[in-house]
Design a protein around this motif. Structure first.
Motif, PDB file in Angstrom:
ATOM      1  N   LEU A  45      -3.272  12.452  11.201  1.00 50.19           N
ATOM      2  CA  LEU A  45      -3.970  11.187  10.953  1.00 50.19           C
ATOM      3  C   LEU A  45      -2.981  10.030  10.800  1.00 50.19           C
ATOM      4  CD1 LEU A  45      -6.734  12.389   8.466  1.00 50.19           C
ATOM      5  CD2 LEU A  45      -7.008  11.832  10.879  1.00 50.19           C
ATOM      6  N   GLU A  46      -1.865  10.273  10.162  1.00 50.23           N
ATOM      7  CA  GLU A  46      -0.850   9.217  10.016  1.00 50.23           C
ATOM      8  C   GLU A  46      -0.269   8.813  11.364  1.00 50.23           C
ATOM      9  OE1 GLU A  46       1.942  10.825   7.293  1.00 50.23           O
ATOM     10  OE2 GLU A  46       0.741  10.369   5.506  1.00 50.23           O
ATOM     11  N   ASN A  67      -7.518  -1.431   4.175  1.00 51.00           N
ATOM     12  CA  ASN A  67      -8.969  -1.262   4.132  1.00 51.00           C
ATOM     13  C   ASN A  67      -9.655  -2.598   4.384  1.00 51.00           C
ATOM     14  OD1 ASN A  67     -11.619  -0.575   3.632  1.00 51.00           O
ATOM     15  ND2 ASN A  67     -11.159   0.579   1.780  1.00 51.00           N
ATOM     16  N   GLN A  68     -10.777  -2.552   5.102  1.00 48.77           N
ATOM     17  CA  GLN A  68     -11.486  -3.780   5.472  1.00 48.77           C
ATOM     18  C   GLN A  68     -11.910  -4.594   4.257  1.00 48.77           C
ATOM     19  OE1 GLN A  68     -15.120  -3.043   7.559  1.00 48.77           O
ATOM     20  NE2 GLN A  68     -15.325  -5.131   8.297  1.00 48.77           N
ATOM     21  N   GLY A  69     -12.301  -3.934   3.178  1.00 44.04           N
ATOM     22  CA  GLY A  69     -12.786  -4.656   2.005  1.00 44.04           C
ATOM     23  C   GLY A  69     -11.684  -5.330   1.194  1.00 44.04           C
ATOM     24  N   LYS A  70     -10.440  -5.025   1.475  1.00 44.52           N
ATOM     25  CA  LYS A  70      -9.335  -5.591   0.700  1.00 44.52           C
ATOM     26  C   LYS A  70      -8.575  -6.694   1.426  1.00 44.52           C
ATOM     27  CE  LYS A  70      -8.560  -1.116  -1.534  1.00 44.52           C
ATOM     28  NZ  LYS A  70      -7.569  -0.051  -1.798  1.00 44.52           N
ATOM     29  N   ASP A  79      -9.313   8.401   6.465  1.00 43.93           N
ATOM     30  CA  ASP A  79      -8.205   8.165   5.545  1.00 43.93           C
ATOM     31  C   ASP A  79      -7.434   9.467   5.329  1.00 43.93           C
ATOM     32  OD1 ASP A  79      -6.457   7.350   3.622  1.00 43.93           O
ATOM     33  OD2 ASP A  79      -7.966   6.455   2.308  1.00 43.93           O
ATOM     34  N   PRO A  80      -6.135   9.496   5.570  1.00 47.11           N
ATOM     35  CA  PRO A  80      -5.375  10.739   5.371  1.00 47.11           C
ATOM     36  C   PRO A  80      -5.371  11.222   3.926  1.00 47.11           C
ATOM     37  CG  PRO A  80      -4.120   9.172   6.707  1.00 47.11           C
ATOM     38  CD  PRO A  80      -5.296   8.437   6.157  1.00 47.11           C
ATOM     39  N   ILE A 114     -13.470   5.191   7.271  1.00 46.70           N
ATOM     40  CA  ILE A 114     -13.675   3.787   6.908  1.00 46.70           C
ATOM     41  C   ILE A 114     -13.160   2.885   8.025  1.00 46.70           C
ATOM     42  CG2 ILE A 114     -13.630   4.158   4.414  1.00 46.70           C
ATOM     43  CD1 ILE A 114     -10.708   3.417   4.399  1.00 46.70           C
ATOM     44  N   LYS A 115     -13.462   1.610   7.863  1.00 43.61           N
ATOM     45  CA  LYS A 115     -13.027   0.586   8.812  1.00 43.61           C
ATOM     46  C   LYS A 115     -11.671   0.028   8.366  1.00 43.61           C
ATOM     47  CE  LYS A 115     -14.654  -1.410  12.590  1.00 43.61           C
ATOM     48  NZ  LYS A 115     -15.072  -0.631  13.755  1.00 43.61           N
ATOM     49  N   TRP A 116     -10.736  -0.151   9.336  1.00 40.34           N
ATOM     50  CA  TRP A 116      -9.373  -0.570   9.022  1.00 40.34           C
ATOM     51  C   TRP A 116      -9.038  -1.876   9.734  1.00 40.34           C
ATOM     52  CZ3 TRP A 116      -6.596   2.039   5.403  1.00 40.34           C
ATOM     53  CH2 TRP A 116      -6.989   3.333   5.093  1.00 40.34           C
ATOM     54  N   TYR A 117      -8.075  -2.622   9.132  1.00 35.10           N
ATOM     55  CA  TYR A 117      -7.488  -3.816   9.723  1.00 35.10           C
ATOM     56  C   TYR A 117      -5.985  -3.566   9.896  1.00 35.10           C
ATOM     57  CZ  TYR A 117     -11.247  -7.268   9.745  1.00 35.10           C
ATOM     58  OH  TYR A 117     -12.364  -7.981  10.043  1.00 35.10           O
ATOM     59  N   VAL A 118      -5.469  -3.943  11.064  1.00 35.28           N
ATOM     60  CA  VAL A 118      -4.021  -3.886  11.303  1.00 35.28           C
ATOM     61  C   VAL A 118      -3.425  -5.245  10.948  1.00 35.28           C
ATOM     62  CG1 VAL A 118      -2.218  -3.572  13.043  1.00 35.28           C
ATOM     63  CG2 VAL A 118      -4.283  -2.144  13.097  1.00 35.28           C
ATOM     64  N   PHE A 119      -2.341  -5.246  10.175  1.00 34.57           N
ATOM     65  CA  PHE A 119      -1.710  -6.494   9.773  1.00 34.57           C
ATOM     66  C   PHE A 119      -0.236  -6.467  10.170  1.00 34.57           C
ATOM     67  CE2 PHE A 119      -1.179  -3.681   6.154  1.00 34.57           C
ATOM     68  CZ  PHE A 119       0.146  -3.864   5.803  1.00 34.57           C
ATOM     69  N   LEU A 120       0.280  -7.654  10.406  1.00 35.35           N
ATOM     70  CA  LEU A 120       1.704  -7.857  10.688  1.00 35.35           C
ATOM     71  C   LEU A 120       2.178  -9.057   9.880  1.00 35.35           C
ATOM     72  CD1 LEU A 120       4.254  -7.121  12.308  1.00 35.35           C
ATOM     73  CD2 LEU A 120       3.479  -8.722  14.072  1.00 35.35           C
ATOM     74  N   ILE A 121       3.165  -8.839   9.016  1.00 36.45           N
ATOM     75  CA  ILE A 121       3.658  -9.881   8.114  1.00 36.45           C
ATOM     76  C   ILE A 121       5.091 -10.226   8.511  1.00 36.45           C
ATOM     77  CG2 ILE A 121       4.095 -10.519   5.724  1.00 36.45           C
ATOM     78  CD1 ILE A 121       2.111  -8.350   4.893  1.00 36.45           C
TER      79      ILE A 121
END
Length: 802
Positions: free
Chosen positions: A87-88, A127-130, A159-160, A166-173
């Motif tokens: 999963l990871e 997580n989408q909610g966060k 989720d591993p 759940i629904k996920w968001y990919v972020f890049l900072i």
């Protein structure tokens, strides 16, 4: 029952070791059932019940289960680790794919604003909610020195850590400086983000992507083989899990019973005080001897009969036929020890009263066939394992069988088959005897005969049974079928069924009072017979028994010729209490004198019923001799009232002496409360006197439900089959088939199930309230012996929950 263990001489360590071994065996079995259920493997259920294992076999079972548990835990742990890694890696590939689309935008922004400063990246999934709270926290903590890009994944991922999809968001900072980098990483950890390394160049990104694809394929292969191996192990274990679960249940039951025994430290033995039916004492001794012989004990187990004054539990032996009727009685209350059991009489009265309310030959025959099918296939395993509703029908199959059989009988009496009468023996009414060929109406004994003009001009014609040849005697069985054509059919049936309900109800209640006499005789309380039962019988027979007499007298004495001058039973019964001034035409000569004597007897029975028993107990308390009371032989097996227990508390219940001793033992005033005794008896007497009236009226439900069942059946016939049968031949054949199908469905669900359930509940009420209330206390304790047959042979939730 004492079991000596001097030949064993276990130490505390040995006993604890055996106890721990059984606990571990139970835990290993529960874990095994959990894993089998998690793998969605069906648990087999055998028919044979394996015996409880001896100690040596328990230790072997524990060792086998422990090895199997270690192997399962290791394989499961490896499987979960592989699954988590997979999963990871899948998350990592999604992150690389999504961040590739918007990394150029961040680089352009950085080149326009801070081209001289080096920049760094942190990427991952959140997580989408966060997302909203995560972005605000980054802005406040880093004071705007970060550039954050988001992209929602098209598909939900597991989720591993938790296994939740759940629904996920990919972020890049993008950020500058080590201090800001530390803040960004701490914020990511706080919001449980899945952070993955971000490649610095396109070449590095491509190499990482290729490596991830290769590792994912390898993990899929290894994970598939691990799951196959785990399933093979579980399938092999599932073959023997049934017998192991049953053996564990039996071991738990044995240790539960051993914990209820008392331990004699001096003699080193277990002592169990149990109740045992007297007829089974020899079987118990034989079982103890056999157990001692098979266990190889040098000192056998032995049994002693212990004298006791405690009330024994109630043991009623039943079979598959009587069990259902006994359950009906036990639902009201378990009978006291040696009390009259109403179940024996309920076998006949219950289905009969049901049939009186459900009287229909066709419906009863369908119910009888359904019950007969269940009886003939009672050994079929699917019936025992069916759903709850079907299992209720199966458990009450013999009740349904008798209910259907009695309904066939009452349907023949009512001459009612699917709301239609059946002409089996030919009607005893002759219509032609009412017809005269004369053109003018003629009279015969002041009765007008029919002619052509009367027949043509009258819609309703009345048969006169007083005319010779019209009524040729009663119908051989039940009601004459000609009444199904009569306009006054409902009036006639209502009169018949109402009188029948009153007669059956009074007989049923009187029989209950008579059964109470047998209770008093057995418990050696003859004073209750003279002071309670006989006044109750006189009260009910002098009033309602006389009502039955008048009904039968009028039926037998008055014929068709004299029926017009027959007095009304209702009026005569009312005049019995009103003493009218003017004389009326009674049923028989001397009716007034008989009724006055009955009223006098009724009036005299009431004060005896109210005061007889309390005054007698007061007399007994003052030390007087009495007749019909065996004070030395009184057995405290049913505590009906506190005053009787207090009066006879000091008597020896074990002595069978039937002789009266001179004088009575003194009883303290605190043990005898005359006011309480008087109040209890007055309440009981008022309840009985008023109950005779209300209970008699309650039996009118036999008439009401019979009427409702007949009318519903008639309405169903008139609205469906009659309509279908009246359609012309062109479309009649096509319409008749669905009409018959609908008629069958409505008959089953409305008339058989709903009406049958209603009649069943009313029959239960008549037995509990009107019948058993006259003699049955139902305050005993049911005898539930230890038996492995009481253990469930099916897998339940308790078998999969530790």
């Amino acid at each position: 029952i004492a079991k000596s263990d001097q030949e064993v001489t276990w130490s505390n360590q040995d006993f604890c070791y055996v106890l721990v071994s059984n606990c571990l065996t139970f835990i290993f079995t529960v874990y095994l059932v959990q894993e089998i259920n998690r793998a969605d493997i069906s648990l087999p259920e055998g028919e044979a019940s394996p015996p409880a294992p001896p100690l040596k076999q328990v230790l072997e079972m524990q060792e086998q289960l422990q090895k199997l548990e270690v192997e399962l835990r290791e394989v499961t742990k490896n499987k979960e680790k592989l699954r988590k890694n997979l999963l990871e890696l899948i998350e990592y590939t999604h992150m690389l794919r999504v961040t590739k689309t918007f990394v150029k935008r961040n680089v352009e922004v950085l080149s326009d604003s801070l081209t001289l400063l080096s920049h760094r990246f942190v990427s991952g999934l959140i997580n989408q909610g966060k997302v909203e709270a995560f972005e605000k926290m980054l802005w406040r903590a880093c004071k705007g020195y970060t550039i954050v890009s988001y992209a929602e994944l098209d598909e939900s991922l597991e989720d591993p850590e938790t296994g939740e999809v759940i629904k996920w968001y990919v972020f890049l900072i993008s950020f500058w400086g080590e201090q800001i980098g530390h803040k960004v990483k701490k914020i990511c950890d706080c919001y449980h983000c899945h952070v993955y390394p971000y490649p610095n160049t396109a070449e590095e990104r491509r190499e990482i992507q290729e490596g991830l694809n290769t590792r994912i394929q390898d993990l899929y292969t290894v994970l598939h083989k691990t799951e196959d191996y785990l399933r093979q192990v579980l399938c092999k274990a599932a073959e023997s899990v049934y017998s192991r679960v049953i053996q564990v249940k039996k071991m738990k039951a044995i240790y539960h019973m051993l914990n209820m025994c008392s331990f004699d430290v001096t003699n080193k033995c277990l002592i169990a005080e149990v109740w045992c039916p007297e007829a089974d004492l020899q079987d118990l001794r034989r079982a103890l001897e056999e157990g001692s012989r098979e266990s190889g004990a040098t000192i056998p187990s032995f049994m002693n009969i212990i004298p006791t004054k405690e009330t024994p539990p109630t043991r009623i032996r039943t079979n598959k036929f009587t069990e259902g009727f006994q359950n009906i009685v036990d639902a009201y209350g378990v009978g006291s020890y040696r009390e009259v059991n109403p179940a024996l009489f309920t076998i006949i009265t219950f289905p009969f009263l049901f049939a009186v309310m459900f009287g229909d030959f066709g419906h009863g025959f369908v119910m009888f066939l359904f019950a007969l099918l269940l009886v003939l296939n009672e050994n079929h395993p699917r019936l025992n394992q069916s759903q709850e509703i079907m299992r209720m029908f199966f458990n009450g199959r013999y009740i349904l069988l008798l209910m259907g059989l009695f309904s066939v009988y009452t349907g023949l009496i009512y001459n009612d088959c699917f709301s239609k009468s059946v002409n089996l023996f030919g009607s005893r009414w002759n219509v032609s005897a009412m017809y005269s060929s004369s053109h003018t109406p003629t009279e015969h004994n002041k009765m007008v005969l029919w002619n052509d003009s009367v027949v043509r001009h009258n819609r309703v014609l009345q048969l006169d049974p007083s005319i010779p040849g019209v009524f040729r005697g009663p119908y051989p069985l039940g009601i004459d079928p000609i009444w199904n054509l009569a306009t006054n059919r409902l009036t006639f049936l209502n009169s018949f069924k109402m009188k029948m309900s009153v007669i059956l109800g009074i007989i049923h209640m009187t029989f209950g009072v008579i059964l109470g006499i047998f209770n008093h005789l057995h418990f050696k309380k003859k004073f209750n017979i003279y002071l309670v039962s006989i006044p109750e019988l006189l009260f009910i027979l002098c009033i309602f028994g006389y009502l039955i007499f008048m009904i039968f007298y009028k039926w037998l004495v008055f014929s068709a010729e004299t029926s017009r001058v027959a007095p009304s039973i209702l009026i005569e019964f009312i005049n019995m209490f009103l003493f009218p001034a003017s004389k009326t035409n009674g049923l028989y000569t001397g009716q007034e004198h008989v009724q006055r004597v009955l009223l006098v007897v009724t009036a005299l029975s009431v004060p005896v019923l109210f005061l007889g028993k309390p005054l007698f107990l007061l007399w007994l308390h003052n030390g007087r001799s009495c007749f019909g009371v065996n004070r030395r032989g009184y057995t405290l097996v049913r505590k009906d009232s506190e005053e009787e227990v207090s009066l006879l508390r000091n008597q020896d219940v074990e002595e069978g002496n039937n002789q009266m001793e001179d004088g009575c033992p003194e009883v303290t005033c605190e043990e005898f409360n005359f006011g309480e005794i008087l109040m209890t008896q007055v309440i009981h007497s008022i309840e009985y006197c008023l109950g005779c009236i209300s209970n008699t009226a309650s039996y009118l439900r036999l008439w009401a439900l019979s009427l409702a069942h007949a009318q519903l059946s008639d309405v169903l016939w008139a609205m469906l089959l009659r309509v279908g049968l009246r359609v012309d031949t062109t479309y009649g054949a096509l319409l008749l088939l669905p009409v018959i199908a609908l008629f069958v469905v409505l008959t089953i669900f409305i008339l058989l199930i709903m009406e049958g359930l209603s009649a069943f509940l009313h029959a239960i009420r008549l037995h509990w309230v009107e019948f058993q209330n006259k003699f049955y206390v139902g305050a005993g304790t049911k005898f539930v012996p230890f038996s492995f047959s009481l253990l469930s042979s099916k897998f339940s939730k308790d078998d999969s929950v530790a």
